[in-house]
Enzyme design. Sequence first.
Site, mmCIF file in Angstrom:
data_model
loop_
_atom_site.group_PDB
_atom_site.id
_atom_site.type_symbol
_atom_site.label_atom_id
_atom_site.label_comp_id
_atom_site.label_asym_id
_atom_site.label_seq_id
_atom_site.Cartn_x
_atom_site.Cartn_y
_atom_site.Cartn_z
ATOM 1 N N SER A 101 -0.254 14.799 26.006
ATOM 2 C CA SER A 101 -1.029 15.711 25.604
ATOM 3 C C SER A 101 -2.665 14.985 25.417
ATOM 4 O O SER A 101 -3.248 14.314 26.037
ATOM 5 C CB SER A 101 -0.708 16.501 24.308
ATOM 6 O OG SER A 101 -1.612 17.416 24.246
ATOM 7 N N ASP A 241 -7.247 19.499 27.294
ATOM 8 C CA ASP A 241 -6.841 18.271 26.775
ATOM 9 C C ASP A 241 -6.094 17.442 27.996
ATOM 10 O O ASP A 241 -6.138 18.016 29.038
ATOM 11 C CB ASP A 241 -6.135 18.308 25.576
ATOM 12 C CG ASP A 241 -4.514 19.161 25.810
ATOM 13 O OD1 ASP A 241 -4.641 19.997 26.803
ATOM 14 O OD2 ASP A 241 -3.766 19.185 25.219
ATOM 15 N N ASP A 243 -3.112 17.410 28.912
ATOM 16 C CA ASP A 243 -2.201 17.992 29.744
ATOM 17 C C ASP A 243 -2.428 19.451 30.026
ATOM 18 O O ASP A 243 -1.607 20.053 30.715
ATOM 19 C CB ASP A 243 -0.855 18.054 29.129
ATOM 20 C CG ASP A 243 -0.597 18.657 27.780
ATOM 21 O OD1 ASP A 243 -1.766 18.657 27.312
ATOM 22 O OD2 ASP A 243 0.551 18.939 27.638
ATOM 23 N N ASP A 245 -2.708 22.000 28.075
ATOM 24 C CA ASP A 245 -2.204 23.143 27.431
ATOM 25 C C ASP A 245 -3.137 23.703 26.286
ATOM 26 O O ASP A 245 -2.616 24.828 25.780
ATOM 27 C CB ASP A 245 -0.858 22.901 26.973
ATOM 28 C CG ASP A 245 -0.730 21.735 25.909
ATOM 29 O OD1 ASP A 245 -1.724 21.209 25.757
ATOM 30 O OD2 ASP A 245 0.410 21.637 25.458
#
Length: 449
Positions: A101, A241, A243, A245
């Site tokens: 992340s 960010d 990833d 999400d």
Amino acid sequence: MSRLFGTDGVRGIANEELTPLLAMQLGQAGAYVLTKEKEHKPTIMVGCDTRISGDMLANALMAGACSVGANCVYVGVIPTPAVAYLTQKYKVDAGVVISASHNSVEFNGIKFFDGDGYKLPDALEDEIETLIQSQMQGVKFPIGPGVGKIKYRTDAREEYINHAIQSVKVDLSRLKIVADCAEGAAYYTSVEALKELGGDVVAIHSNPDGTNINANCGSTHMEELQARVVYEKADIGLAFDGDADRLLAVDENGKIVDGDQIMAIVGDYLKGQGRLKKDTIVATVMSNLGFFLMAKKQNLHVEQTKVGDRYVLERMKEIGASLGGEQSGHVIFLDENTTGDGLLSALHLLQVMVETGKPLSQLAQIMEVLPQALVSAKVANHKKDRYLEYPEIAEAIEALEKKFAGEGRVLIRPSGTEPLVRVMIEGKDYDAIQAEATALAKLIQDRMF
């Protein structure tokens, strides 16, 4: 022994804590636990962010899954919410994302989704962990045609883009947008989606090289985006960010708009459209006090959970809510996806701007963000849940809670993904709460490190 799974899967320094061996074991145990009730040969979808260690860990995990008889579909670099969506769309048995992340490049992580695209409950994670600790006791490893195989797909990201733009129909032709892709998984999907909807897109940090993910960019380092929005005379800045999400935004004046504000803006708009189920937003205890005051004023109901988007999601499912999220920018639109989705969050926010004709700075005034100080204390990972066992720390926390009673609040929590204890104090005087938070964090670090 501390729990292997945190609030967002298994995470650690790649090749030191999160080794290829552990990835293989997680592949074996995860594939077995998630598919053991299936009568057919199970299939697991695997994707990753742009970290250099992603391929190493993904291949180790898939080797483990294949060794217990599961097939794998490897979709390569793709946002976490894309894996969640595609897992349910293609009715595969589970999904896995290799990502840490917002963390820096040396970290990586492994998180699982079930066949419906939802993150796993604690009980299933515990079952996976127990199986690893028992060295796969009782599991029969197939041979010959029983071994799994890997299929590689390069078109999956286009299907995710199509899903996003069909879910939120908006014409962006009048907006100039600066998108900070964090040198991560959003570098292609978010930029292409915004362009397909007609946006004038200035993409920054969209050239990942495997080592630069989240490096002074994205939702955890927004200074460059703030300056670039003003320089470009853009209508909005979008910060993803690693990833993709989560989403934070920047208004046309360069001011940050956080997850609480995004939920307030979009939630109030959807309520006015009759599209916010039960007129309810699910948020965590970390949401700003101003968010709860806004909800009361706008006749919105707020349900609170502990920190972690998985707990937000669990509560949303329990009560039938359609919107929930965190101040950090994980926002879940449950009618459209089963996890936090930075691209969907961006499109919903842009839709409010287009439909109301209001600039983001004006929309953000729906709530007053009260001063909030957040300071992290670095502690040994295996100790971070035990801070109240130290009398001096417990007494200091109790004293602060009495001091701010009625005029603010104090919240202490161990990080679910890092070796940290986070100290958050909310109140009217920022300098005062920052000083108190810093002092308490230093006390925790000195006593526990």
